[in-house]
Write a protein that holds these residues in place. Structure first.
Motif, PDB file in Angstrom:
ATOM      1  N   GLU A  48       0.755  -1.125   0.027  1.00  0.00           N
ATOM      2  CA  GLU A  48       0.067  -0.011   0.012  1.00  0.00           C
ATOM      3  C   GLU A  48       0.872   1.317   0.004  1.00  0.00           C
ATOM      4  OE1 GLU A  48      -2.947   0.475   3.204  1.00  0.00           O
ATOM      5  OE2 GLU A  48      -3.727  -1.543   2.808  1.00  0.00           O
ATOM      6  N   ARG A  49       1.769   1.157   0.814  1.00  0.00           N
ATOM      7  CA  ARG A  49       2.689   2.688   1.079  1.00  0.00           C
ATOM      8  C   ARG A  49       3.340   2.864  -0.140  1.00  0.00           C
ATOM      9  NH1 ARG A  49       3.338   0.928   6.917  1.00  0.00           N
ATOM     10  NH2 ARG A  49       1.864   2.123   7.870  1.00  0.00           N
ATOM     11  N   ALA A  50       4.013   1.649  -0.782  1.00  0.00           N
ATOM     12  CA  ALA A  50       4.946   1.743  -2.104  1.00  0.00           C
ATOM     13  C   ALA A  50       4.035   2.126  -3.036  1.00  0.00           C
ATOM     14  CB  ALA A  50       5.498   0.300  -2.720  1.00  0.00           C
ATOM     15  N   CYS A  51       2.661   1.667  -3.347  1.00  0.00           N
ATOM     16  CA  CYS A  51       1.844   2.081  -4.424  1.00  0.00           C
ATOM     17  C   CYS A  51       1.502   3.583  -4.156  1.00  0.00           C
ATOM     18  CB  CYS A  51       0.523   1.341  -4.546  1.00  0.00           C
ATOM     19  SG  CYS A  51       0.963  -0.281  -5.183  1.00  0.00           S
ATOM     20  N   ALA A  52       1.148   3.986  -2.871  1.00  0.00           N
ATOM     21  CA  ALA A  52       0.919   5.249  -2.757  1.00  0.00           C
ATOM     22  C   ALA A  52       2.064   6.412  -3.240  1.00  0.00           C
ATOM     23  CB  ALA A  52       0.200   5.706  -1.358  1.00  0.00           C
ATOM     24  N   ALA A  53       3.056   5.905  -2.594  1.00  0.00           N
ATOM     25  CA  ALA A  53       4.292   6.899  -2.760  1.00  0.00           C
ATOM     26  C   ALA A  53       4.708   6.712  -4.121  1.00  0.00           C
ATOM     27  CB  ALA A  53       5.685   6.212  -2.191  1.00  0.00           C
ATOM     28  N   MET A  54       4.288   6.026  -4.958  1.00  0.00           N
ATOM     29  CA  MET A  54       4.802   5.945  -6.454  1.00  0.00           C
ATOM     30  C   MET A  54       3.969   6.676  -7.215  1.00  0.00           C
ATOM     31  SD  MET A  54       5.980   1.966  -7.285  1.00  0.00           S
ATOM     32  CE  MET A  54       6.710   2.244  -8.748  1.00  0.00           C
ATOM     33  N   VAL A  55       2.615   6.739  -6.838  1.00  0.00           N
ATOM     34  CA  VAL A  55       1.724   7.723  -7.405  1.00  0.00           C
ATOM     35  C   VAL A  55       2.116   9.018  -7.232  1.00  0.00           C
ATOM     36  CG1 VAL A  55      -0.772   8.693  -7.320  1.00  0.00           C
ATOM     37  CG2 VAL A  55      -0.303   6.160  -7.380  1.00  0.00           C
ATOM     38  N   ILE A  56       2.346   9.411  -5.945  1.00  0.00           N
ATOM     39  CA  ILE A  56       2.992  10.948  -5.747  1.00  0.00           C
ATOM     40  C   ILE A  56       4.234  11.314  -6.310  1.00  0.00           C
ATOM     41  CG2 ILE A  56       3.929  12.277  -3.881  1.00  0.00           C
ATOM     42  CD1 ILE A  56       2.147  10.748  -1.716  1.00  0.00           C
ATOM     43  N   VAL A  57       5.182  10.092  -6.404  1.00  0.00           N
ATOM     44  CA  VAL A  57       6.427  10.426  -7.302  1.00  0.00           C
ATOM     45  C   VAL A  57       6.171  10.648  -8.631  1.00  0.00           C
ATOM     46  CG1 VAL A  57       8.740   9.620  -8.110  1.00  0.00           C
ATOM     47  CG2 VAL A  57       8.186   9.609  -5.594  1.00  0.00           C
ATOM     48  N   ASN A  58       4.979   9.936  -9.260  1.00  0.00           N
ATOM     49  CA  ASN A  58       4.862  10.025 -10.526  1.00  0.00           C
ATOM     50  C   ASN A  58       4.155  11.503 -10.771  1.00  0.00           C
ATOM     51  OD1 ASN A  58       5.485   7.987 -12.133  1.00  0.00           O
ATOM     52  ND2 ASN A  58       4.020   6.500 -11.337  1.00  0.00           N
ATOM     53  N   MET A  59       3.339  12.054 -10.006  1.00  0.00           N
ATOM     54  CA  MET A  59       2.655  13.214 -10.197  1.00  0.00           C
ATOM     55  C   MET A  59       3.846  14.331 -10.224  1.00  0.00           C
ATOM     56  SD  MET A  59      -0.838  12.340  -7.649  1.00  0.00           S
ATOM     57  CE  MET A  59      -1.056  14.184  -7.532  1.00  0.00           C
ATOM     58  N   VAL A  60       4.728  14.168  -9.069  1.00  0.00           N
ATOM     59  CA  VAL A  60       5.895  15.190  -8.993  1.00  0.00           C
ATOM     60  C   VAL A  60       6.584  15.265 -10.008  1.00  0.00           C
ATOM     61  CG1 VAL A  60       7.866  15.690  -7.769  1.00  0.00           C
ATOM     62  CG2 VAL A  60       5.526  15.013  -6.193  1.00  0.00           C
ATOM     63  N   SER A  61       7.055  13.960 -10.896  1.00  0.00           N
ATOM     64  CA  SER A  61       7.812  14.105 -12.168  1.00  0.00           C
ATOM     65  C   SER A  61       7.245  14.786 -13.171  1.00  0.00           C
ATOM     66  CB  SER A  61       8.191  12.606 -12.301  1.00  0.00           C
ATOM     67  OG  SER A  61       7.015  11.917 -12.647  1.00  0.00           O
TER      68      SER A  61
END
Length: 124
Positions: A48-61
């Motif tokens: 869960e945390r990895a998926c949430a963090a990856m969504v945030i990183v994708n948005m930031v990128s």
């Protein structure tokens, strides 16, 4: 009348330093590649945390450095209130959810788990 909206001056974005922008892209790419292993974890919370963090990183990128700074400021507009220590107990367990039932039977042995974390932190 109401048909015209007054323009509100907005601060113009400062010039983007190409080196810093490339560094930001490199960092987000590295984060995404290294976090991918945690999406496959046997631990649901880690997934869960990895998926949430990856969504945030994708948005930031996808944002410019100026947009990132602006958006990050919004995260801290409102004060964070503490959560009561007994708050979790007050949340009802959904019908059909068995908290003591195993989700899966696979377990890492200690060596496999160490290898997993070593791979995540190693330079390739």
């Amino acid at each position: 009348g109401f048909d015209t909206v007054p323009s509100v001056p907005t601060p113009s974005a400062p010039p983007v330093d190409p080196e810093k922008h490339q560094l930001l892209r490199d960092i987000t790419g590295l984060l995404l590649s290294r976090m991918a292993v945690f999406r496959e974890s046997v631990h649901m919370e880690v997934q869960e945390r990895a998926c949430a963090a990856m969504v945030i990183v994708n948005m930031v990128s996808e944002l410019s450095p100026h947009e990132i700074a602006t958006q990050m400021g919004y995260l801290f507009d409102e004060p964070l209130n503490p959560v009561a220590p007994k708050a979790q107990r007050k949340v009802p367990v959904p019908e059909g959810l068995h908290l003591n039932k195993k989700i899966n039977d696979y377990r890492f042995d200690e060596e496999e788990e160490e290898d997993l974390f070593y791979e995540f932190g190693s330079e390739e």
